[in-house]
Write an enzyme that holds these catalytic residues in place. Sequence first.
Site, PDB file in Angstrom:
ATOM      1  N   SER A  60       4.034  -6.628   2.617  1.00  0.00           N
ATOM      2  CA  SER A  60       2.739  -6.509   3.308  1.00  0.00           C
ATOM      3  C   SER A  60       1.611  -6.983   2.399  1.00  0.00           C
ATOM      4  O   SER A  60       1.495  -8.163   2.091  1.00  0.00           O
ATOM      5  CB  SER A  60       2.546  -5.063   3.781  1.00  0.00           C
ATOM      6  OG  SER A  60       1.392  -4.952   4.588  1.00  0.00           O
ATOM      7  N   LEU A  61       0.779  -6.057   1.936  1.00  0.00           N
ATOM      8  CA  LEU A  61      -0.314  -6.376   1.019  1.00  0.00           C
ATOM      9  C   LEU A  61       0.164  -7.194  -0.178  1.00  0.00           C
ATOM     10  O   LEU A  61      -0.516  -8.115  -0.641  1.00  0.00           O
ATOM     11  CB  LEU A  61      -0.930  -5.055   0.543  1.00  0.00           C
ATOM     12  CG  LEU A  61      -1.867  -5.073  -0.654  1.00  0.00           C
ATOM     13  CD1 LEU A  61      -3.138  -5.808  -0.303  1.00  0.00           C
ATOM     14  CD2 LEU A  61      -2.168  -3.653  -1.099  1.00  0.00           C
ATOM     15  N   HIS A  94       0.669  -2.932  11.129  1.00  0.00           N
ATOM     16  CA  HIS A  94       1.728  -3.827  11.600  1.00  0.00           C
ATOM     17  C   HIS A  94       2.138  -3.509  13.040  1.00  0.00           C
ATOM     18  O   HIS A  94       3.314  -3.543  13.382  1.00  0.00           O
ATOM     19  CB  HIS A  94       2.926  -3.805  10.649  1.00  0.00           C
ATOM     20  CG  HIS A  94       2.559  -4.295   9.287  1.00  0.00           C
ATOM     21  ND1 HIS A  94       2.283  -5.618   9.019  1.00  0.00           N
ATOM     22  CD2 HIS A  94       2.358  -3.634   8.110  1.00  0.00           C
ATOM     23  CE1 HIS A  94       1.947  -5.750   7.749  1.00  0.00           C
ATOM     24  NE2 HIS A  94       1.972  -4.570   7.176  1.00  0.00           N
ATOM     25  N   GLN A 103       0.387 -11.587  10.067  1.00  0.00           N
ATOM     26  CA  GLN A 103       1.097 -10.560   9.299  1.00  0.00           C
ATOM     27  C   GLN A 103       0.576  -9.152   9.574  1.00  0.00           C
ATOM     28  O   GLN A 103       1.335  -8.185   9.584  1.00  0.00           O
ATOM     29  CB  GLN A 103       0.997 -10.887   7.805  1.00  0.00           C
ATOM     30  CG  GLN A 103       1.880 -10.038   6.920  1.00  0.00           C
ATOM     31  CD  GLN A 103       1.143  -9.576   5.675  1.00  0.00           C
ATOM     32  OE1 GLN A 103       0.002  -9.138   5.749  1.00  0.00           O
ATOM     33  NE2 GLN A 103       1.811  -9.688   4.552  1.00  0.00           N
ATOM     34  N   ARG A 140      -9.664  -7.714   4.088  1.00  0.00           N
ATOM     35  CA  ARG A 140      -8.520  -7.283   4.903  1.00  0.00           C
ATOM     36  C   ARG A 140      -8.466  -5.770   5.000  1.00  0.00           C
ATOM     37  O   ARG A 140      -8.246  -5.197   6.070  1.00  0.00           O
ATOM     38  CB  ARG A 140      -7.228  -7.819   4.275  1.00  0.00           C
ATOM     39  CG  ARG A 140      -5.927  -7.440   4.990  1.00  0.00           C
ATOM     40  CD  ARG A 140      -4.752  -7.986   4.168  1.00  0.00           C
ATOM     41  NE  ARG A 140      -3.452  -7.863   4.806  1.00  0.00           N
ATOM     42  CZ  ARG A 140      -2.583  -6.876   4.613  1.00  0.00           C
ATOM     43  NH1 ARG A 140      -2.913  -5.869   3.792  1.00  0.00           N
ATOM     44  NH2 ARG A 140      -1.405  -6.865   5.201  1.00  0.00           N
ATOM     45  N   GLN A 148       0.840  -1.200   0.000  1.00  0.00           N
ATOM     46  CA  GLN A 148       0.000   0.000   0.000  1.00  0.00           C
ATOM     47  C   GLN A 148       0.875   1.250   0.000  1.00  0.00           C
ATOM     48  O   GLN A 148       1.906   1.304   0.658  1.00  0.00           O
ATOM     49  CB  GLN A 148      -0.891  -0.023   1.240  1.00  0.00           C
ATOM     50  CG  GLN A 148      -2.035   0.960   1.201  1.00  0.00           C
ATOM     51  CD  GLN A 148      -3.067   0.639   2.276  1.00  0.00           C
ATOM     52  OE1 GLN A 148      -3.244  -0.522   2.637  1.00  0.00           O
ATOM     53  NE2 GLN A 148      -3.731   1.647   2.786  1.00  0.00           N
TER      54      GLN A 148
END
Length: 307
Positions: free
Chosen positions: A90-91, A196, A245, A115, A11
């Site tokens: 991440s994403l 996170h 995650q 998500r 992102q």
Amino acid sequence: MSKTAFIFPGQGAQKAGMGKDFYDKYDTARQVFEDASQWLDLDMKELCFEENDRLDSTEYTQAAMVTTCLAMEKVMEEQGLCPDVTAGLSLGEYCAIEVAGGLSLKDAITTVRKRGILMEQAVPAGQGAMAAVLGLEGNQIEAVIQGIDGVSIANYNCPGQIVITGMKAAVEESSLKLKEAGAKRVLPLKVSGPFHSAMLREAGEKLGEVLEMVDVTALKLPYVTNVTAEYVSDCREIKGLLSRQISSSVRWQQSVEAMIDNGVDTFVEIGPGKTLAGFMRKINRDVKVYNIQTVEDMEHVLGAIRD
């Protein structure tokens, strides 16, 4: 023997117009956008190709990014370019898992939509924050923030660029102490939540419930997870890792180093922006790094790798 990794951004890389030339030129890419529109009941062409406010909203960004990156990747496979391993920031890990064979295209796109909504709703606006720390290494930052409750490291991006996350006051206190400890700059990030961090643990648990309804399938090639920076080859690990995650640190630098240690010498970043290519230059300058944002980029990369 040369090994190639496909890597996918997270992102923040999104921009209006991303993927449009792939949509216009290739039926394969067009089908991905059209299928995603149907699965999500969203006009993905409008969301990804036109200037709009929703593209930067977490609940929409995540599905838009995964749709775009996978539409590009499907064309690359069609052109004969395939990886030996995948990873995503991440994403972007959802793209990595789909390409590795662990998730269907539909499940990757529909799961990240959920998500994004869970992450958007996880923490009331103004309670959390994130900041990029420039000029200090991870162990130095860990030493400074270990005595401050409510803050942790979100991203180990590359040498000299680490992101902290957590409660707003704790991030602000940490920012001051990190500057005192020698950080060149500490930059507050314009994000909708403390991603996170432990503040998103409940969102991770809720995502785990979503993932229980998703079928994971045997991996045809390994991917490297953000959570541990280790190779994953057993699909039974996927759901637990994706649930964790959301609230755990993104170990991107360590993930790249693990791939290089395993013989990867060519990295292909697929998607808008050049964030990961930029990190790569600071992690290891001895590997080849390509970036594919446009059809023209893809044609250049295909020519370079085939030569």
